[in-house]
Design an enzyme around this catalytic site. Structure first.
Site, short mmCIF file in Angstrom:
data_model
loop_
_atom_site.label_atom_id
_atom_site.label_comp_id
_atom_site.label_asym_id
_atom_site.label_seq_id
_atom_site.Cartn_x
_atom_site.Cartn_y
_atom_site.Cartn_z
N GLU A 59 4.37 5.77 -6.00
CA GLU A 59 4.34 4.41 -6.11
C GLU A 59 3.42 3.83 -7.39
OE1 GLU A 59 4.56 1.55 -2.77
OE2 GLU A 59 2.43 1.68 -2.73
N GLU A 170 11.09 0.04 7.41
CA GLU A 170 9.71 0.52 7.68
C GLU A 170 9.35 -0.06 9.14
OE1 GLU A 170 6.55 0.08 4.85
OE2 GLU A 170 5.59 -1.17 6.16
#
Length: 268
Positions: A59, A170
């Site tokens: 990320e 998620e």
């Protein structure tokens, strides 16, 4: 929902209420740009995570509401190249500016520099958010079960699929996992960070692993600190991990990433 998540969603939903664009017209624009060659085709995000060992979505993140600045002056193209050197399979790039300091430009720079599939890491609250992800060049979009109702999960996921995008759904508990699967999720991320409080539960992902079907790509997110954490998650059956803070703060990002990947993935 007194929480970080509530504040972030309130801001994003306020922007969505003011957005008068028609999703079908916007999607047609994306398809026309693809046909014309001005928008490159999406890279295969989920398939890139099905490696012989544990894969990593690395990320690019400047800051977070809970931790403050991580590396506010990072250069996304250089960080992306460091992640490639370290063996990342995909990238995740924050595009939320207000809370995380990200931008569309960060995503585009990281994608161009890396050649890897890229997830738009943002808070998707409207169908046009999914289409915007395609228009900015993302290969995958994030759908947070805690932020969406069942109809939105299914509709946003279907829109992503129609545009060739992967949808990383998620979840944080078994109920959200059941909702994600019912909505057709084929790529599920278990976030060990509670988005209401931002506290991390390092056992959360392992506890949910057995409930994720074997034909669904499983990703463990947040709180992954070292190779031992990675090994535990691979043993639990996760195909991939998503790691932000540990890598962004590392003095040697490629070396840090290499310690997190490649562990044999057990069956679920």
């Amino acid at each position: 929902m007194p929480s970080y998540l509530a504040d972030i969603l309130a801001s994003h939903r306020a922007h969505a209420r003011d957005d008068r664009r028609d999703p079908d017209e916007l999607a047609e624009r994306a398809q026309e740009a693809t046909r014309a060659g001005s928008l490159p085709p999406p890279r295969h995000f989920a398939a890139a995570l099905r490696g012989p060992g544990l894969s990593c979505i690395a990320e690019v993140k400047r800051r977070s509401p809970s931790k403050g600045d991580l590396d506010p002056d990072l250069q996304p193209d250089l960080v992306a190249k460091e992640y490639v050197t370290g063996g990342a399979s995909c990238l995740s790039v924050l595009t939320d500016e207000e809370f995380f300091g990200g931008s569309v430009q960060d995503l585009q720079a990281a994608r161009d520099a890396s050649g890897l599939p890229v997830l738009r890491k943002d808070f998707t609250v409207a169908e046009v958010d999914v289409i915007d992800a395609r228009l900015m060049g993302a290969d995958a979009v994030l759908l947070i079960a805690a932020a969406l109702n069942d109809e939105e999960l299914a509709r946003f996921g279907a829109r992503a699929g129609s545009l060739g995008l992967a949808a990383l759904v998620e979840v944080h508990d078994e109920e959200e996992l059941d909702r994600a699967l019912a909505a057709g999720a084929r790529l599920v991320g278990v976030n060990q960070r509670d988005l209401r409080t931002f506290a991390v539960d390092h056992e959360r992902a392992c506890a949910l692993a057995a409930h994720i079907p074997a034909d669904v790509v499983a990703v463990a997110e947040s709180g992954i600190r070292d190779g031992e954490d990675s090994r535990r998650l691979a043993d639990a059956g996760y195909d991939a991990i998503l790691v932000g803070e540990t890598l962004v703060r590392a003095g040697d990002r490629p070396a840090a990433l290499r310690t997190l990947i490649g562990y044999p993935v057990s069956g679920r």
